[in-house]
Design an enzyme around this catalytic site. Structure first.
Site, PDB file in Angstrom:
ATOM      1  N   TYR A 167      -1.671  -0.809  11.117  1.00 59.90           N
ATOM      2  CA  TYR A 167      -1.770  -1.293   9.590  1.00 59.90           C
ATOM      3  C   TYR A 167      -0.578  -1.128   8.727  1.00 59.90           C
ATOM      4  CZ  TYR A 167      -3.256  -1.225   4.917  1.00 59.90           C
ATOM      5  OH  TYR A 167      -3.517  -1.363   3.272  1.00 59.90           O
ATOM      6  N   LYS A 203       2.332  -3.676   6.841  1.00 60.50           N
ATOM      7  CA  LYS A 203       2.740  -3.755   5.493  1.00 60.50           C
ATOM      8  C   LYS A 203       4.245  -3.423   5.110  1.00 60.50           C
ATOM      9  CE  LYS A 203      -1.334  -4.766   3.791  1.00 60.50           C
ATOM     10  NZ  LYS A 203      -1.735  -5.901   2.936  1.00 60.50           N
ATOM     11  N   SER A 205       0.778  -1.116   0.077  1.00 61.65           N
ATOM     12  CA  SER A 205      -0.011   0.103   0.097  1.00 61.65           C
ATOM     13  C   SER A 205       0.775   1.102   0.157  1.00 61.65           C
ATOM     14  CB  SER A 205      -1.039  -0.128   1.271  1.00 61.65           C
ATOM     15  OG  SER A 205      -1.462   1.300   1.484  1.00 61.65           O
TER      16      SER A 205
HETATM   17  N1  UFG Z   1     -12.537  11.316   3.385  1.00 60.14           N
HETATM   18  C1  UFG Z   1     -13.573  12.345   3.919  1.00 60.14           C
HETATM   19  N2  UFG Z   1     -14.793  11.632   4.307  1.00 60.14           N
HETATM   20  C2  UFG Z   1     -14.825  10.304   4.503  1.00 60.14           C
HETATM   21  C3  UFG Z   1     -13.715   9.622   4.014  1.00 60.14           C
HETATM   22  C4  UFG Z   1     -12.522   9.953   3.699  1.00 60.14           C
HETATM   23  O1  UFG Z   1     -13.421  13.304   3.494  1.00 60.14           O
HETATM   24  O2  UFG Z   1     -16.145   9.888   5.020  1.00 60.14           O
HETATM   25  C5  UFG Z   1     -11.244  11.796   2.853  1.00 60.14           C
HETATM   26  C6  UFG Z   1     -10.107  11.442   3.729  1.00 60.14           C
HETATM   27  O3  UFG Z   1      -9.920  12.682   4.702  1.00 60.14           O
HETATM   28  C7  UFG Z   1      -8.876  11.380   2.556  1.00 60.14           C
HETATM   29  C8  UFG Z   1      -9.717  10.985   1.312  1.00 60.14           C
HETATM   30  O4  UFG Z   1     -11.049  11.211   1.626  1.00 60.14           O
HETATM   31  O5  UFG Z   1      -8.615  12.903   2.036  1.00 60.14           O
HETATM   32  C9  UFG Z   1      -9.372   9.602   1.021  1.00 60.14           C
HETATM   33  O6  UFG Z   1      -9.827   8.937   2.321  1.00 60.14           O
HETATM   34  P1  UFG Z   1     -10.054   7.322   2.173  1.00 60.14           P
HETATM   35  O7  UFG Z   1     -10.233   7.013   3.537  1.00 60.14           O
HETATM   36  O8  UFG Z   1     -10.733   6.796   1.292  1.00 60.14           O
HETATM   37  O9  UFG Z   1      -8.316   6.859   1.880  1.00 60.14           O
HETATM   38  P2  UFG Z   1      -6.994   7.041   2.589  1.00 60.14           P
HETATM   39  O10 UFG Z   1      -5.995   7.857   1.547  1.00 60.14           O
HETATM   40  O11 UFG Z   1      -7.145   7.595   3.960  1.00 60.14           O
HETATM   41  O12 UFG Z   1      -6.581   5.451   2.818  1.00 60.14           O
HETATM   42  C10 UFG Z   1      -6.391   4.614   1.920  1.00 60.14           C
HETATM   43  C11 UFG Z   1      -6.576   3.164   2.137  1.00 60.14           C
HETATM   44  C12 UFG Z   1      -5.663   2.785   3.178  1.00 60.14           C
HETATM   45  C13 UFG Z   1      -4.043   3.176   2.995  1.00 60.14           C
HETATM   46  C14 UFG Z   1      -4.105   4.427   2.530  1.00 60.14           C
HETATM   47  C15 UFG Z   1      -2.683   5.038   1.966  1.00 60.14           C
HETATM   48  O13 UFG Z   1      -7.876   2.973   2.917  1.00 60.14           O
HETATM   49  O14 UFG Z   1      -5.618   1.412   3.374  1.00 60.14           O
HETATM   50  O15 UFG Z   1      -5.097   4.648   1.488  1.00 60.14           O
HETATM   51  O16 UFG Z   1      -2.438   4.815   0.778  1.00 60.14           O
HETATM   52  F1  UFG Z   1      -3.432   3.052   3.872  1.00 60.14           F
END
Ligand code: UFG
Length: 336
Positions: free
Chosen positions: A150, A154, A126
């Site tokens: 997590y 990884k 990841s």
């Molecule tokens: N976000 C919101 N509201 C929500 C959910 C997410 O505003 O309800 C925003 C987050 O703050 C972020 C973006 O949307 O700015 C993406 O968030 P995600 O949770 O979809 O994804 P992340 O990038 O935080 O996490 C993903 C994977 C993880 C991995 C990470 C790093 O879920 O497993 O990418 O690459 F570790």
């Protein structure tokens, strides 16, 4: 004869799409899944999509005896290891479960592979291993770190594979660093299906679009980005699935390992994602601006060039296809 590929976690979101891509490429995939985060009817759906029976064994990667039986019954040529826990917040509350499933699970699998003389493995890593990168787009050579159990799991898995590969030339590992996988298969028969309230952005937006959730919380609009919301590199799961096929192809052909980003190289903000989804769903989606989510970084997108150079992999599907296919999946699923 077509090569057999064991897919641990093959009934999950990325695993099921990779199953289809492997079948299309002439491989014979075999699924092992404990169904902790997958629905049992996925195998029926895969049979409809591929027009062929699915071989699926229910069980856990921590069960070494079961793995031994699978390797001896199925004459496996290579493994793609998806089976893992992946919710960042949950990993902080249940570190043992995450470390055990993700790290001990990998070791259990490697032990069984060695006993069966199978040395080819594609590993689901990841972009989390980059933390908040200093330079964007982030390259594979960037320093690695972790912010939660997590991410730690990884990172330990990547480092373990590096040490094992260095000790014995028979091993060939493809380490794939996923950015943010979204979208669904064009048939609308398989897609992401979180058991609880989604943590990730697109599954959450999708449930707002179907009316199952009332509004999206946008976690922070005061980041140092053009519209103040977080930027990520979203990649269509169908592209990502093809990346696994190209990784297995390369490993089986050359016996050489690789570590590559699988992303598009383009970042979109949360508000851009909302807008694109509104277009796909044909309606406005209610959202509110909420405080930043703990542990989030402002902006991450990958440099996709190494995957192209080493595997010939390029993401082809854009934001509209990601949102339209997701909407097709969730809006049809409601009627099943
Ligand atoms: N976000 C919101 N509201 C929500 C959910 C997410 O505003 O309800 C925003 C987050 O703050 C972020 C973006 O949307 O700015 C993406 O968030 P995600 O949770 O979809 O994804 P992340 O990038 O935080 O996490 C993903 C994977 C993880 C991995 C990470 C790093 O879920 O497993 O990418 O690459 F570790």
């Amino acid at each position: 004869m077509s090569k057999k590929i064991l897919l641990t976690g093959g009934a999950g979101f990325i695993g099921s799409h990779t199953y289809v891509a492997l079948k299309d490429a002439g491989y014979e995939p075999v699924i092992l899944d404990n169904f902790s985060n997958a629905r049992r009817d996925v195998t029926d759906r895969l049979e409809i999509i591929t027009g062929a029976p699915v071989v699926c064994i229910e069980g856990d990667v921590l069960d070494g005896n079961l793995l031994d039986r699978i390797f001896s019954d199925h004459k496996i040529d290579a493994v793609i290891h998806f089976a893992a826990l992946k919710a960042v917040g949950e990993s902080v509350e249940q570190p043992f479960e995450y470390l055990n499933t993700n790290i001990a699970g990998l070791y259990s699998l490697l032990g069984a592979m060695r006993r069966a003389n199978v040395f080819t493995l594609v590993f689901s890593s990841s972009a989390t291993v980059y933390g908040q990168p200093d330079q964007l787009p982030v390259k594979e050579t960037a320093p690695r770190s972790f912010n939660n159990p997590y991410g730690y799991s990884k990172l330990v898995c990547e480092q373990s594979l590096e040490q094992i590969a260095a000790s014995d030339q028979r091993w060939a590992f493809g380490i794939l660093r996923y950015f943010n996988p979204v979208g669904a298969h064009e048939t609308g028969l398989i897609g992401e299906d979180p058991n609880d309230i989604p943590n990730n952005l697109v599954p959450y937006i999708a449930k707002v679009a179907t009316g199952e959730l009332s509004q999206l919380s946008v976690w922070g609009d005061d980041y140092d980005t053009p519209d103040g919301t977080g930027i990520r590199d979203y990649i269509h799961v169908v592209d990502l699935a093809r990346g696994h096929v190209q990784s297995v192809d390369a490993l089986l052909k050359s016996g050489e390992g690789h570590v590559v980003n699988l992303g598009t190289g383009t970042g979109y903000s949360v508000l851009e994602m909302v807008k694109a989804y509104e277009h796909a769903a044909g309606r406005q989606l209610p959202y509110r601006i909420a405080p930043r989510r703990a542990g989030d970084v402002a902006c991450v997108y990958g440099d996709p060039r190494l995957a192209d150079e080493l595997l010939g992999f390029k993401a082809e599907l854009g934001l509209d296809e990601m949102c339209a296919s997701s909407w097709n999946w969730v809006s049809r699923r409601k009627n099943f």
